[in-house]
Design a protein around this motif. Structure first.
Motif, PDB file in Angstrom:
ATOM      1  N   PRO A   1       0.822  -1.213   0.000  1.00 29.38           N
ATOM      2  CA  PRO A   1       0.000   0.000   0.000  1.00 29.38           C
ATOM      3  C   PRO A   1       0.854   1.261   0.000  1.00 29.38           C
ATOM      4  N   ALA A   2       0.285   2.331  -0.483  1.00 30.88           N
ATOM      5  CA  ALA A   2       0.963   3.627  -0.442  1.00 30.88           C
ATOM      6  C   ALA A   2       0.972   4.211   0.962  1.00 30.88           C
ATOM      7  N   HIS A   3      -0.005   3.816   1.776  1.00 33.44           N
ATOM      8  CA  HIS A   3      -0.138   4.355   3.125  1.00 33.44           C
ATOM      9  C   HIS A   3      -0.429   3.207   4.085  1.00 33.44           C
ATOM     10  N   GLY A   4       0.056   3.359   5.322  1.00 36.00           N
ATOM     11  CA  GLY A   4      -0.241   2.344   6.329  1.00 36.00           C
ATOM     12  C   GLY A   4       0.926   2.105   7.254  1.00 36.00           C
ATOM     13  N   PRO A   5       0.813   1.116   8.108  1.00 30.73           N
ATOM     14  CA  PRO A   5       1.862   0.833   9.094  1.00 30.73           C
ATOM     15  C   PRO A   5       3.094   0.205   8.444  1.00 30.73           C
ATOM     16  N   VAL A   6       4.263   0.485   9.017  1.00 34.47           N
ATOM     17  CA  VAL A   6       5.505  -0.098   8.500  1.00 34.47           C
ATOM     18  C   VAL A   6       5.630  -1.567   8.878  1.00 34.47           C
ATOM     19  N   SER A   7       4.893  -1.985   9.896  1.00 36.74           N
ATOM     20  CA  SER A   7       4.812  -3.399  10.268  1.00 36.74           C
ATOM     21  C   SER A   7       3.437  -3.630  10.877  1.00 36.74           C
ATOM     22  N   ILE A   8       3.039  -4.891  10.922  1.00 33.06           N
ATOM     23  CA  ILE A   8       1.701  -5.230  11.420  1.00 33.06           C
ATOM     24  C   ILE A   8       1.853  -6.146  12.619  1.00 33.06           C
TER      25      ILE A   8
END
Length: 248
Positions: free
Chosen positions: A37-44
């Motif tokens: 994704p272009a946006h979101g968390p760097v890790s889950i």
């Protein structure tokens, strides 16, 4: 055959690792495209991270529909957005946790999961129950390493995973180990050799399942709850997700 492997986090190095592992196991003629994704968390590493990342996963599936993708893989062990993604396409959509659980049961009667953090292990336990694999899994174990340590401190992370795998082998009465993170996609052979058990990793398992489903001419059913979403408008920051047009 075009398979889009979606890393739901936004760390490019991990996306590249996942894509390389996927292409390495793919059959000749299968084209792997690894995206994020272009946006979101760097890790889950939490329910919150998963909820935010799911929107990015759905955006990647919608883009893939425009590109004529044949199958999708969600390359996070929490399988974020899996059922919603299946609503958007006739193509197969496979989460790496579900893929790994299926594969493990084909080669052993009992397996344990080795994942990153204890809190994500609880999420894995929820998925085992949801998918119907709880009776096959003896234990979900955590190496207690942050996901990004797989990229930033790989040798130390590998050592912790192997140590936990050996404990699983000696204590759990299992025949196989499932790796519980997409960022472990390139570690299967090393861990299997060190632990002495078959090791199932979800990204590569999902690639082979995707190829099989496409080869069999099987796609996501559009009857029942996985039918395309009803056309409606979305407002504000989600206006671009307004659907109904362009879904096949």
């Amino acid at each position: 055959m075009q398979i889009r492997v979606i890393n739901p986090n936004t760390t490019r190095g991990m996306t590249d690792t996942i894509g390389t592992a996927a292409q390495g196991i793919a059959a000749p003629g299968t084209v792997i495209t690894a995206t994020q994704p272009a946006h979101g968390p760097v890790s889950i590493e939490s329910h919150f991270d998963e909820a935010i990342s799911a929107v990015g996963v759905l955006e990647e599936v919608m883009a893939g529909e425009r590109d004529g993708v044949d199958a999708y893989i969600i390359a996070c062990f929490g399988d974020p957005g899996l059922l919603a993604a299946r609503e958007l396409t006739r193509a197969p959509v496979i989460g790496i946790a579900e893929a790994a659980f299926h594969m493990a049961t084909l080669i052993s009667t009992r397996f344990s999961v080795v994942t990153t953090l204890g809190r994500t292990g609880i999420i894995a336990e929820h998925l085992l129950e949801q998918y119907g694999f709880s009776h096959h899994c003896r234990r979900v174990r955590a190496a207690e390493i942050p996901v990004l340590d797989l990229e930033d401190d790989g040798d130390a992370a590998l050592t912790r995973i192997i140590e936990e795998g050996r404990r699983a082998r000696d204590e759990d009465g299992i025949g196989a180990i499932v790796l519980g993170c997409g960022g472990m996609a390139d570690l299967t052979d090393e861990i299997s050799e060190a632990v002495g058990l078959p090791v199932v990793e979800g990204v590569t398992a999902a690639v082979k399942l995707s190829e099989a489903l496409v080869g069999l001419g099987l796609g996501t059913s559009k009857v029942g709850d996985l039918a395309f979403p009803r056309a409606k408008a979305f407002t504000g920051r989600f206006e671009h997700l307004s659907h109904g047009a362009g879904l096949r």
